[in-house]
Design an enzyme around this catalytic site. Structure first.
Site: not given
Ligand SMILES: Nc1ncnc2c1ncn2[C@@H]1O[C@H](COP(=O)(O)OP(=O)(O)O)[C@@H](O)[C@H]1O
Ligand SMILES: [Mg+2]
Lengths: 214, 333
Positions: B57, B219
Protein backbone atom coordinates in the site's frame (compact mmCIF):
# COMPACT_ATOMS: atom_id res chain seq x y z
CA UNK A 1 -8.45 -53.32 25.65
CA UNK A 2 -4.84 -52.75 26.52
CA UNK A 3 -4.67 -49.56 24.54
CA UNK A 4 -7.21 -47.92 26.85
CA UNK A 5 -4.38 -47.02 29.13
CA UNK A 6 -2.19 -45.71 26.32
CA UNK A 7 -1.20 -42.10 26.75
CA UNK A 8 0.00 -39.40 24.38
CA UNK A 9 3.73 -39.08 24.89
CA UNK A 10 5.90 -36.06 24.29
CA UNK A 11 7.51 -37.70 21.28
CA UNK A 12 4.09 -38.25 19.76
CA UNK A 13 3.25 -34.57 20.25
CA UNK A 14 6.37 -33.70 18.28
CA UNK A 15 5.44 -36.20 15.59
CA UNK A 16 1.98 -34.62 15.46
CA UNK A 17 3.39 -31.12 14.95
CA UNK A 18 5.63 -32.47 12.19
CA UNK A 19 2.76 -34.36 10.56
CA UNK A 20 0.54 -31.27 10.69
CA UNK A 21 3.32 -29.13 9.19
CA UNK A 22 3.67 -31.65 6.38
CA UNK A 23 -0.10 -31.67 5.82
CA UNK A 24 -0.12 -27.87 5.62
CA UNK A 25 2.75 -27.90 3.12
CA UNK A 26 0.97 -30.53 1.05
CA UNK A 27 -2.30 -28.58 1.11
CA UNK A 28 -0.79 -25.12 0.76
CA UNK A 29 -2.23 -24.50 -2.69
CA UNK A 30 -5.59 -26.05 -1.77
CA UNK A 31 -5.95 -23.86 1.33
CA UNK A 32 -4.90 -20.79 -0.62
CA UNK A 33 -7.42 -21.56 -3.35
CA UNK A 34 -10.18 -21.89 -0.76
CA UNK A 35 -9.13 -18.51 0.64
CA UNK A 36 -9.08 -16.97 -2.85
CA UNK A 37 -12.77 -17.76 -3.22
CA UNK A 38 -13.91 -15.95 -0.07
CA UNK A 39 -10.86 -14.15 1.33
CA UNK A 40 -7.58 -12.89 0.00
CA UNK A 41 -5.87 -16.08 -1.11
CA UNK A 42 -3.14 -16.34 1.47
CA UNK A 43 -4.24 -18.87 4.09
CA UNK A 44 -2.05 -21.72 2.81
CA UNK A 45 0.94 -19.42 2.33
CA UNK A 46 0.46 -17.93 5.82
CA UNK A 47 0.15 -21.29 7.57
CA UNK A 48 3.04 -22.82 5.67
CA UNK A 49 5.32 -19.88 6.49
CA UNK A 50 4.47 -20.38 10.18
CA UNK A 51 4.87 -24.13 10.34
CA UNK A 52 8.11 -24.12 8.36
CA UNK A 53 9.42 -21.76 11.06
CA UNK A 54 8.01 -24.09 13.74
CA UNK A 55 9.91 -27.03 12.21
CA UNK A 56 13.21 -25.18 12.55
CA UNK A 57 12.48 -24.44 16.24
CA UNK A 58 11.28 -27.92 17.27
CA UNK A 59 14.70 -29.60 17.69
CA UNK A 60 15.73 -27.05 20.33
CA UNK A 61 12.74 -27.92 22.58
CA UNK A 62 12.28 -31.61 21.82
CA UNK A 63 13.55 -32.69 25.25
CA UNK A 64 11.32 -30.30 27.19
CA UNK A 65 7.81 -30.92 28.51
CA UNK A 66 4.72 -30.85 26.31
CA UNK A 67 3.67 -27.43 27.59
CA UNK A 68 7.03 -25.93 26.66
CA UNK A 69 6.86 -27.48 23.20
CA UNK A 70 3.32 -26.25 22.50
CA UNK A 71 4.21 -22.80 23.79
CA UNK A 72 7.13 -22.51 21.37
CA UNK A 73 4.81 -23.61 18.54
CA UNK A 74 2.29 -20.91 19.51
CA UNK A 75 4.83 -18.12 19.95
CA UNK A 76 6.47 -18.98 16.64
CA UNK A 77 3.11 -18.86 14.86
CA UNK A 78 2.28 -15.50 16.45
CA UNK A 79 5.55 -14.01 15.20
CA UNK A 80 5.61 -15.49 11.70
CA UNK A 81 2.10 -16.01 10.34
CA UNK A 82 0.40 -12.60 10.52
CA UNK A 83 -3.13 -12.21 9.19
CA UNK A 84 -6.08 -13.48 11.22
CA UNK A 85 -4.80 -17.02 11.47
CA UNK A 86 -1.48 -16.07 13.12
CA UNK A 87 -2.92 -14.75 16.37
CA UNK A 88 -5.73 -17.34 16.31
CA UNK A 89 -3.60 -20.45 15.76
CA UNK A 90 -0.89 -18.92 17.97
CA UNK A 91 -3.41 -18.45 20.78
CA UNK A 92 -4.72 -21.99 20.22
CA UNK A 93 -1.29 -23.52 20.87
CA UNK A 94 -0.33 -21.08 23.66
CA UNK A 95 -3.55 -21.92 25.51
CA UNK A 96 -2.99 -25.66 24.91
CA UNK A 97 0.42 -25.16 26.52
CA UNK A 98 -1.19 -23.81 29.69
CA UNK A 99 -2.90 -27.16 30.31
CA UNK A 100 0.19 -29.23 29.57
CA UNK A 101 2.86 -27.39 31.52
CA UNK A 102 5.36 -29.78 33.06
CA UNK A 103 3.69 -32.85 31.53
CA UNK A 104 5.49 -35.56 29.60
CA UNK A 105 2.36 -37.62 28.88
CA UNK A 106 -1.32 -36.86 28.37
CA UNK A 107 -4.33 -39.04 29.06
CA UNK A 108 -7.46 -38.74 26.95
CA UNK A 109 -8.94 -36.50 29.66
CA UNK A 110 -5.83 -34.31 29.57
CA UNK A 111 -6.10 -34.08 25.78
CA UNK A 112 -9.74 -33.00 26.05
CA UNK A 113 -8.84 -30.30 28.58
CA UNK A 114 -5.98 -29.20 26.33
CA UNK A 115 -8.12 -28.84 23.20
CA UNK A 116 -10.84 -27.13 25.21
CA UNK A 117 -8.35 -24.59 26.55
CA UNK A 118 -7.06 -23.93 23.04
CA UNK A 119 -10.57 -23.47 21.66
CA UNK A 120 -11.54 -21.12 24.50
CA UNK A 121 -8.50 -19.02 23.64
CA UNK A 122 -9.48 -18.81 19.98
CA UNK A 123 -13.03 -17.79 20.90
CA UNK A 124 -11.82 -15.16 23.37
CA UNK A 125 -9.41 -13.67 20.82
CA UNK A 126 -11.57 -13.85 17.70
CA UNK A 127 -15.06 -13.52 19.27
CA UNK A 128 -16.57 -15.86 16.71
CA UNK A 129 -19.68 -17.90 17.46
CA UNK A 130 -20.29 -21.44 16.23
CA UNK A 131 -21.74 -21.22 12.72
CA UNK A 132 -19.89 -18.01 11.82
CA UNK A 133 -17.91 -19.99 9.22
CA UNK A 134 -14.52 -20.04 10.91
CA UNK A 135 -11.94 -22.49 12.21
CA UNK A 136 -13.99 -23.01 15.37
CA UNK A 137 -16.63 -24.78 13.27
CA UNK A 138 -14.33 -27.76 12.95
CA UNK A 139 -12.60 -27.50 16.35
CA UNK A 140 -15.81 -27.40 18.41
CA UNK A 141 -17.38 -30.59 16.93
CA UNK A 142 -14.01 -32.33 17.30
CA UNK A 143 -13.95 -31.41 21.00
CA UNK A 144 -17.53 -32.59 21.47
CA UNK A 145 -16.72 -35.90 19.80
CA UNK A 146 -13.76 -36.37 22.14
CA UNK A 147 -15.99 -35.75 25.15
CA UNK A 148 -18.66 -38.15 23.92
CA UNK A 149 -16.06 -40.83 23.24
CA UNK A 150 -14.54 -40.39 26.69
CA UNK A 151 -18.02 -40.55 28.25
CA UNK A 152 -18.61 -43.84 26.45
CA UNK A 153 -15.32 -45.23 27.73
CA UNK A 154 -13.75 -45.40 24.28
CA UNK A 155 -10.03 -45.89 23.77
CA UNK A 156 -7.71 -43.01 22.96
CA UNK A 157 -7.44 -44.20 19.36
CA UNK A 158 -11.22 -44.41 18.99
CA UNK A 159 -11.71 -41.00 20.52
CA UNK A 160 -9.12 -39.38 18.27
CA UNK A 161 -10.61 -41.03 15.23
CA UNK A 162 -14.09 -39.81 16.20
CA UNK A 163 -12.74 -36.26 16.63
CA UNK A 164 -11.18 -36.35 13.16
CA UNK A 165 -14.49 -37.46 11.66
CA UNK A 166 -16.38 -34.75 13.53
CA UNK A 167 -13.90 -32.09 12.42
CA UNK A 168 -14.30 -33.28 8.84
CA UNK A 169 -18.07 -33.01 9.12
CA UNK A 170 -17.74 -29.58 10.73
CA UNK A 171 -15.48 -28.45 7.89
CA UNK A 172 -17.95 -29.61 5.25
CA UNK A 173 -20.79 -28.03 7.17
CA UNK A 174 -19.16 -24.62 6.70
CA UNK A 175 -19.96 -24.76 2.97
CA UNK A 176 -23.55 -23.44 3.11
CA UNK A 177 -22.80 -20.98 5.93
CA UNK A 178 -22.69 -17.20 5.49
CA UNK A 179 -19.45 -15.87 7.01
CA UNK A 180 -19.87 -13.49 9.92
CA UNK A 181 -16.20 -13.09 10.91
CA UNK A 182 -12.96 -12.34 9.11
CA UNK A 183 -12.46 -11.18 5.56
CA UNK A 184 -15.06 -13.59 4.17
CA UNK A 185 -17.80 -11.64 5.99
CA UNK A 186 -17.34 -8.75 3.53
CA UNK A 187 -18.95 -10.99 0.93
CA UNK A 188 -22.14 -11.46 2.95
CA UNK A 189 -24.45 -13.95 1.22
CA UNK A 190 -21.85 -14.50 -1.51
CA UNK A 191 -19.67 -16.39 1.00
CA UNK A 192 -22.19 -19.26 1.07
CA UNK A 193 -21.29 -22.23 -1.13
CA UNK A 194 -17.60 -22.18 -0.24
CA UNK A 195 -15.72 -24.20 2.37
CA UNK A 196 -13.94 -22.11 5.00
CA UNK A 197 -10.14 -22.26 4.65
CA UNK A 198 -9.51 -21.97 8.42
CA UNK A 199 -11.97 -24.77 9.20
CA UNK A 200 -10.13 -26.85 6.61
CA UNK A 201 -6.69 -26.33 8.14
CA UNK A 202 -8.18 -27.06 11.58
CA UNK A 203 -9.61 -30.33 10.32
CA UNK A 204 -6.04 -31.29 9.36
CA UNK A 205 -5.06 -30.81 13.02
CA UNK A 206 -7.48 -33.54 14.09
CA UNK A 207 -6.83 -35.74 11.06
CA UNK A 208 -3.09 -35.84 11.78
CA UNK A 209 -3.76 -36.25 15.51
CA UNK A 210 -5.83 -39.37 14.80
CA UNK A 211 -3.04 -40.70 12.59
CA UNK A 212 -0.05 -40.23 14.85
CA UNK A 213 -1.09 -39.68 18.49
CA UNK A 214 -2.54 -43.09 19.47
CA UNK B 1 3.60 -11.66 -13.87
CA UNK B 2 5.74 -8.70 -14.95
CA UNK B 3 7.29 -6.76 -12.06
CA UNK B 4 10.46 -4.86 -11.22
CA UNK B 5 11.57 -7.34 -8.60
CA UNK B 6 14.34 -9.84 -8.01
CA UNK B 7 12.65 -12.69 -6.17
CA UNK B 8 9.02 -12.63 -4.97
CA UNK B 9 10.06 -13.66 -1.44
CA UNK B 10 12.56 -10.80 -1.17
CA UNK B 11 10.21 -7.96 -2.15
CA UNK B 12 9.50 -6.52 1.32
CA UNK B 13 13.05 -6.85 2.63
CA UNK B 14 14.61 -5.26 -0.45
CA UNK B 15 12.06 -2.43 -0.39
CA UNK B 16 12.96 -1.74 3.26
CA UNK B 17 16.66 -1.76 2.38
CA UNK B 18 15.88 0.82 -0.30
CA UNK B 19 14.00 3.03 2.15
CA UNK B 20 16.86 2.77 4.62
CA UNK B 21 19.49 4.06 2.20
CA UNK B 22 17.15 6.61 0.59
CA UNK B 23 16.02 8.39 3.77
CA UNK B 24 18.59 8.02 6.55
CA UNK B 25 17.88 11.61 7.61
CA UNK B 26 14.26 10.77 8.36
CA UNK B 27 14.05 7.09 9.32
CA UNK B 28 15.88 4.07 10.69
CA UNK B 29 14.96 0.61 9.47
CA UNK B 30 15.20 -2.53 11.61
CA UNK B 31 15.04 -6.11 10.38
CA UNK B 32 13.84 -9.37 11.96
CA UNK B 33 11.46 -8.21 13.17
CA UNK B 34 10.87 -5.54 10.52
CA UNK B 35 9.94 -2.01 11.50
CA UNK B 36 10.74 1.57 10.52
CA UNK B 37 11.16 4.32 13.14
CA UNK B 38 11.78 8.01 12.80
CA UNK B 39 15.47 8.84 12.99
CA UNK B 40 15.22 10.71 16.30
CA UNK B 41 12.97 8.23 18.14
CA UNK B 42 12.04 8.11 20.93
CA UNK B 43 11.08 11.75 21.28
CA UNK B 44 11.10 12.56 25.00
CA UNK B 45 7.66 13.42 26.41
CA UNK B 46 5.86 12.92 23.08
CA UNK B 47 3.17 10.34 22.44
CA UNK B 48 4.65 7.75 20.09
CA UNK B 49 2.47 6.80 17.12
CA UNK B 50 2.78 3.35 15.60
CA UNK B 51 0.89 2.08 12.60
CA UNK B 52 1.34 -0.89 10.36
CA UNK B 53 -0.31 -3.23 7.95
CA UNK B 54 0.39 -5.47 5.05
CA UNK B 55 2.90 -4.21 2.50
CA UNK B 56 1.75 -3.26 -0.99
CA UNK B 57 0.00 0.00 0.00
CA UNK B 58 3.07 2.26 -0.23
CA UNK B 59 3.69 4.97 0.73
CA UNK B 60 1.33 3.87 3.56
CA UNK B 61 2.70 3.38 6.25
CA UNK B 62 6.51 3.50 5.99
CA UNK B 63 6.48 6.63 3.83
CA UNK B 64 4.69 8.47 6.61
CA UNK B 65 7.31 7.94 9.30
CA UNK B 66 9.08 11.10 10.43
CA UNK B 67 8.55 14.50 11.98
CA UNK B 68 4.88 15.43 12.31
CA UNK B 69 3.39 12.06 11.42
CA UNK B 70 4.22 8.49 12.49
CA UNK B 71 6.97 7.47 14.89
CA UNK B 72 7.01 3.92 13.55
CA UNK B 73 5.52 1.67 10.91
CA UNK B 74 5.39 -2.13 10.86
CA UNK B 75 5.25 -3.63 7.38
CA UNK B 76 3.83 -7.13 7.04
CA UNK B 77 4.19 -9.45 4.07
CA UNK B 78 2.34 -8.13 1.00
CA UNK B 79 -1.36 -7.75 1.93
CA UNK B 80 -0.82 -9.67 5.21
CA UNK B 81 -0.95 -7.94 8.56
CA UNK B 82 2.33 -7.65 10.47
CA UNK B 83 2.91 -9.64 13.66
CA UNK B 84 2.84 -8.64 17.36
CA UNK B 85 6.60 -8.97 17.83
CA UNK B 86 7.19 -6.27 15.21
CA UNK B 87 4.58 -4.03 16.82
CA UNK B 88 6.00 -4.59 20.30
CA UNK B 89 9.55 -3.71 19.23
CA UNK B 90 8.28 -0.62 17.39
CA UNK B 91 6.20 0.38 20.42
CA UNK B 92 9.21 0.10 22.72
CA UNK B 93 11.42 2.01 20.27
CA UNK B 94 9.09 5.04 20.14
CA UNK B 95 7.92 5.19 23.74
CA UNK B 96 9.09 8.60 24.95
CA UNK B 97 7.35 8.21 28.29
CA UNK B 98 3.99 9.66 27.22
CA UNK B 99 2.44 6.43 25.97
CA UNK B 100 1.93 5.05 22.51
CA UNK B 101 -1.00 5.26 20.08
CA UNK B 102 -1.61 2.33 17.71
CA UNK B 103 -3.37 3.22 14.47
CA UNK B 104 -5.04 0.09 13.13
CA UNK B 105 -7.00 -0.39 9.92
CA UNK B 106 -10.10 -2.48 10.53
CA UNK B 107 -9.21 -5.92 9.18
CA UNK B 108 -9.49 -8.96 11.45
CA UNK B 109 -5.79 -9.79 11.08
CA UNK B 110 -4.58 -6.27 11.83
CA UNK B 111 -6.93 -5.88 14.79
CA UNK B 112 -5.99 -9.23 16.37
CA UNK B 113 -2.26 -8.76 15.92
CA UNK B 114 -2.33 -5.21 17.32
CA UNK B 115 -4.42 -6.45 20.28
CA UNK B 116 -1.81 -9.06 21.09
CA UNK B 117 0.93 -6.43 20.76
CA UNK B 118 -0.93 -4.10 23.13
CA UNK B 119 -1.18 -6.95 25.69
CA UNK B 120 2.57 -7.54 25.38
CA UNK B 121 3.31 -3.81 25.72
CA UNK B 122 1.13 -3.63 28.84
CA UNK B 123 3.27 -6.40 30.33
CA UNK B 124 6.23 -4.06 29.82
CA UNK B 125 4.39 -1.15 31.47
CA UNK B 126 3.92 0.88 28.30
CA UNK B 127 0.57 2.64 28.07
CA UNK B 128 -1.03 1.89 24.70
CA UNK B 129 -4.25 3.15 23.17
CA UNK B 130 -5.54 1.84 19.86
CA UNK B 131 -7.64 3.68 17.30
CA UNK B 132 -9.25 1.62 14.56
CA UNK B 133 -10.12 3.18 11.20
CA UNK B 134 -13.24 1.93 9.41
CA UNK B 135 -14.22 4.47 6.77
CA UNK B 136 -15.05 2.35 3.71
CA UNK B 137 -18.73 2.91 2.89
CA UNK B 138 -18.67 0.13 0.28
CA UNK B 139 -18.95 -2.41 3.11
CA UNK B 140 -22.07 -2.88 5.18
CA UNK B 141 -21.43 -2.05 8.80
CA UNK B 142 -23.40 -4.57 10.79
CA UNK B 143 -23.12 -7.04 13.62
CA UNK B 144 -22.90 -9.73 10.98
CA UNK B 145 -19.64 -8.66 9.37
CA UNK B 146 -16.14 -7.80 10.49
CA UNK B 147 -17.27 -4.20 9.96
CA UNK B 148 -16.13 -1.55 7.56
CA UNK B 149 -12.60 -1.64 6.21
CA UNK B 150 -10.07 1.03 7.08
CA UNK B 151 -8.90 2.86 3.95
CA UNK B 152 -8.19 6.48 2.91
CA UNK B 153 -9.04 8.11 6.23
CA UNK B 154 -6.02 6.31 7.68
CA UNK B 155 -3.66 8.61 5.73
CA UNK B 156 -5.40 11.78 6.93
CA UNK B 157 -5.64 10.48 10.48
CA UNK B 158 -1.94 9.65 10.61
CA UNK B 159 -1.10 13.21 9.53
CA UNK B 160 -3.52 14.88 11.95
CA UNK B 161 -2.80 12.68 14.98
CA UNK B 162 0.91 13.04 14.21
CA UNK B 163 0.61 16.81 14.39
CA UNK B 164 -1.28 16.60 17.70
CA UNK B 165 1.41 14.34 19.15
CA UNK B 166 4.12 16.69 17.91
CA UNK B 167 2.51 19.44 20.04
CA UNK B 168 3.11 17.13 23.03
CA UNK B 169 -0.56 16.66 23.70
CA UNK B 170 -1.33 13.80 26.09
CA UNK B 171 -2.25 10.33 24.83
CA UNK B 172 -5.94 10.73 25.68
CA UNK B 173 -6.18 13.89 23.53
CA UNK B 174 -4.26 12.44 20.60
CA UNK B 175 -6.49 9.35 20.65
CA UNK B 176 -9.62 11.49 20.90
CA UNK B 177 -8.57 13.58 17.90
CA UNK B 178 -7.76 10.43 15.95
CA UNK B 179 -11.18 8.96 16.70
CA UNK B 180 -12.83 12.21 15.63
CA UNK B 181 -11.04 12.08 12.28
CA UNK B 182 -12.25 8.52 11.77
CA UNK B 183 -15.79 9.45 12.78
CA UNK B 184 -15.90 12.43 10.40
CA UNK B 185 -14.34 10.75 7.36
CA UNK B 186 -15.75 8.41 4.72
CA UNK B 187 -14.24 6.73 1.64
CA UNK B 188 -14.99 4.58 -1.34
CA UNK B 189 -12.79 3.15 -4.07
CA UNK B 190 -12.97 1.59 -7.52
CA UNK B 191 -10.70 -0.51 -9.71
CA UNK B 192 -10.09 -0.57 -13.45
CA UNK B 193 -7.67 -3.48 -13.19
CA UNK B 194 -6.68 -6.12 -10.66
CA UNK B 195 -3.32 -6.38 -8.92
CA UNK B 196 -0.87 -9.25 -8.55
CA UNK B 197 0.62 -10.26 -5.20
CA UNK B 198 4.25 -11.16 -6.00
CA UNK B 199 4.17 -14.51 -4.17
CA UNK B 200 0.85 -15.42 -5.80
CA UNK B 201 2.12 -14.64 -9.31
CA UNK B 202 -1.34 -14.17 -10.81
CA UNK B 203 -3.94 -11.40 -10.58
CA UNK B 204 -6.00 -11.36 -7.36
CA UNK B 205 -9.24 -11.21 -9.37
CA UNK B 206 -10.28 -11.22 -13.01
CA UNK B 207 -11.69 -8.04 -14.44
CA UNK B 208 -12.52 -7.99 -18.14
CA UNK B 209 -10.84 -5.28 -20.24
CA UNK B 210 -14.02 -3.17 -20.51
CA UNK B 211 -15.31 -3.54 -16.94
CA UNK B 212 -14.69 -1.92 -13.57
CA UNK B 213 -15.34 -2.83 -9.93
CA UNK B 214 -17.05 -0.21 -7.77
CA UNK B 215 -16.39 -0.40 -4.02
CA UNK B 216 -13.12 -2.31 -4.29
CA UNK B 217 -11.01 -2.89 -1.18
CA UNK B 218 -7.30 -2.09 -1.05
CA UNK B 219 -6.43 -5.80 -1.12
CA UNK B 220 -8.58 -6.40 -4.17
CA UNK B 221 -11.56 -7.50 -2.05
CA UNK B 222 -14.73 -7.50 -4.10
CA UNK B 223 -16.74 -4.33 -4.16
CA UNK B 224 -20.40 -3.47 -4.44
CA UNK B 225 -20.89 -4.03 -8.12
CA UNK B 226 -19.19 -4.71 -11.40
CA UNK B 227 -20.13 -2.94 -14.62
CA UNK B 228 -18.91 -1.56 -17.94
CA UNK B 229 -16.39 1.26 -17.56
CA UNK B 230 -18.07 4.67 -17.49
CA UNK B 231 -16.89 8.27 -17.83
CA UNK B 232 -14.87 9.99 -15.09
CA UNK B 233 -17.90 12.16 -14.31
CA UNK B 234 -20.16 9.15 -13.81
CA UNK B 235 -17.56 7.24 -11.79
CA UNK B 236 -16.95 10.21 -9.50
CA UNK B 237 -20.71 10.49 -8.94
CA UNK B 238 -20.89 6.77 -8.09
CA UNK B 239 -18.15 7.12 -5.49
CA UNK B 240 -19.11 10.49 -4.06
CA UNK B 241 -22.85 9.91 -3.59
CA UNK B 242 -22.63 6.99 -1.12
CA UNK B 243 -19.89 8.87 0.79
CA UNK B 244 -21.94 12.08 0.99
CA UNK B 245 -25.10 10.29 2.05
CA UNK B 246 -23.43 8.11 4.64
CA UNK B 247 -22.07 10.66 7.12
CA UNK B 248 -24.05 12.63 5.83
CA UNK B 249 -22.12 15.64 4.54
CA UNK B 250 -24.38 18.67 4.38
CA UNK B 251 -24.61 22.10 2.83
CA UNK B 252 -21.99 24.53 4.18
CA UNK B 253 -19.82 21.72 5.54
CA UNK B 254 -16.11 22.29 5.05
CA UNK B 255 -14.16 19.26 3.87
CA UNK B 256 -10.75 17.96 3.03
CA UNK B 257 -11.10 16.18 -0.34
CA UNK B 258 -8.63 13.36 -0.90
CA UNK B 259 -8.43 11.77 -4.36
CA UNK B 260 -6.19 8.75 -4.05
CA UNK B 261 -4.56 6.70 -6.79
CA UNK B 262 -4.58 2.92 -6.40
CA UNK B 263 -1.03 2.57 -7.71
CA UNK B 264 -1.50 2.16 -11.46
CA UNK B 265 -3.42 5.35 -12.26
CA UNK B 266 -1.60 8.47 -13.47
CA UNK B 267 -2.06 11.88 -11.86
CA UNK B 268 -3.65 13.23 -15.04
CA UNK B 269 -6.66 11.00 -14.35
CA UNK B 270 -6.73 11.80 -10.63
CA UNK B 271 -6.99 15.52 -11.45
CA UNK B 272 -9.92 14.78 -13.77
CA UNK B 273 -11.62 12.98 -10.89
CA UNK B 274 -10.81 15.89 -8.56
CA UNK B 275 -12.35 18.31 -11.04
CA UNK B 276 -15.55 16.25 -11.16
CA UNK B 277 -15.60 15.92 -7.40
CA UNK B 278 -15.30 19.65 -6.86
CA UNK B 279 -18.27 20.21 -9.21
CA UNK B 280 -20.38 17.70 -7.27
CA UNK B 281 -19.49 19.27 -3.92
CA UNK B 282 -20.06 22.74 -5.30
CA UNK B 283 -23.57 21.82 -6.34
CA UNK B 284 -24.33 20.66 -2.80
CA UNK B 285 -22.86 23.77 -1.23
CA UNK B 286 -20.00 21.83 0.38
CA UNK B 287 -16.74 23.72 0.51
CA UNK B 288 -13.37 22.06 -0.13
CA UNK B 289 -10.95 23.75 2.27
CA UNK B 290 -7.99 21.43 1.73
CA UNK B 291 -7.11 18.68 -0.72
CA UNK B 292 -4.71 15.82 -1.22
CA UNK B 293 -4.29 14.27 -4.66
CA UNK B 294 -2.00 11.40 -5.50
CA UNK B 295 -1.17 7.76 -4.73
CA UNK B 296 -0.96 7.56 -0.92
CA UNK B 297 -2.77 4.32 -0.04
CA UNK B 298 -2.26 2.00 -2.94
CA UNK B 299 -2.98 -1.53 -3.93
CA UNK B 300 0.21 -2.57 -5.74
CA UNK B 301 -0.23 -1.85 -9.47
CA UNK B 302 -4.02 -1.71 -9.43
CA UNK B 303 -5.47 1.00 -11.68
CA UNK B 304 -8.29 2.94 -10.09
CA UNK B 305 -8.91 5.53 -7.44
CA UNK B 306 -10.62 6.19 -4.16
CA UNK B 307 -12.25 9.28 -2.78
CA UNK B 308 -12.13 10.25 0.88
CA UNK B 309 -13.99 13.19 2.35
CA UNK B 310 -13.16 14.43 5.84
CA UNK B 311 -15.38 16.98 7.54
CA UNK B 312 -13.05 19.62 8.91
CA UNK B 313 -13.22 21.92 11.90
CA UNK B 314 -10.85 24.59 13.09
CA UNK B 315 -8.71 22.24 15.16
CA UNK B 316 -8.36 19.62 12.42
CA UNK B 317 -7.50 22.32 9.89
CA UNK B 318 -4.79 23.67 12.15
CA UNK B 319 -3.33 20.19 12.69
CA UNK B 320 -3.48 19.37 8.96
CA UNK B 321 -1.51 22.55 8.18
CA UNK B 322 1.14 21.86 10.84
CA UNK B 323 4.64 21.06 9.54
CA UNK B 324 5.36 17.55 8.33
CA UNK B 325 8.56 16.06 6.99
CA UNK B 326 8.27 12.41 6.02
CA UNK B 327 9.37 10.59 2.85
CA UNK B 328 5.93 10.91 1.21
CA UNK B 329 4.65 14.28 2.52
CA UNK B 330 6.43 17.52 3.24
CA UNK B 331 5.20 21.01 4.03
CA UNK B 332 5.53 23.87 6.48
CA UNK B 333 9.21 23.31 7.22
N1 LIG C 1 -12.69 -13.89 14.31
C1 LIG C 1 -12.31 -15.12 13.92
N2 LIG C 1 -12.39 -16.18 14.77
C2 LIG C 1 -11.99 -17.42 14.38
N3 LIG C 1 -11.48 -17.68 13.16
C3 LIG C 1 -11.37 -16.67 12.30
C4 LIG C 1 -11.77 -15.34 12.61
N4 LIG C 1 -11.53 -14.54 11.53
C5 LIG C 1 -11.00 -15.35 10.58
N5 LIG C 1 -10.89 -16.61 11.04
C6 LIG C 1 -10.34 -17.77 10.34
O1 LIG C 1 -9.19 -17.36 9.64
C7 LIG C 1 -9.22 -17.86 8.31
C8 LIG C 1 -8.47 -16.95 7.36
O2 LIG C 1 -7.11 -16.97 7.70
P1 LIG C 1 -6.02 -16.20 6.83
O3 LIG C 1 -6.42 -16.22 5.39
O4 LIG C 1 -4.70 -16.81 7.15
O5 LIG C 1 -6.06 -14.73 7.41
P2 LIG C 1 -6.60 -13.37 6.71
O6 LIG C 1 -8.08 -13.47 6.72
O7 LIG C 1 -6.10 -12.27 7.60
O8 LIG C 1 -6.04 -13.31 5.32
C9 LIG C 1 -10.70 -17.97 7.99
O9 LIG C 1 -10.93 -18.97 7.04
C10 LIG C 1 -11.34 -18.31 9.33
O10 LIG C 1 -11.43 -19.70 9.54
MG1 LIG D 1 -6.54 -14.80 3.97
Amino acid sequence: MGDKNMNITRDKIITWIEAFSAAIAENKVYLTDLDSAIGDGDHGVNMDRGFQAVLTKLPSVSNQDIGAILKVVGMTLVSTVGGASGPLYGTFFIQMARKTNGKLELTLDDWIATIESGLDGVIRRGKANPGDKTMIDSILPALEALKTAAGNDKSLAEALSASAQAAHQGMEDTIPLVAKRGRASYLGERSAGHQDPGATSSYLLFKTAAEVLP
Amino acid sequence: MKKLINKPDDVVREELEGIQIAHPDMVKVFFDPNYIVRADAPVEGKVGIVSGGGSGHEPLHGGFVGMGMLDAACPGAVFTSPTPDQMLEATKAVDGGAGVLHIVKNYTGDVLNFEMAADLAADEDIEVEAVVTNDDVAVQDSLYTAGRRGVGVTVLLEKIAGAAAEQKRPLKDVAEIARRVNAQGRSMGMALTSCTVPTAGKPTFDLPEDEMEIGIGIHGEPGRSRMKVKSAAEITEMLATPILEDLPFEESDEVLAFVNGMGGTPLIELYIIYNELSKILDKRGIKIVRNLIGPYITSLEMAGCSITLLKMDEELLHLWDAPVNVPALRWGI
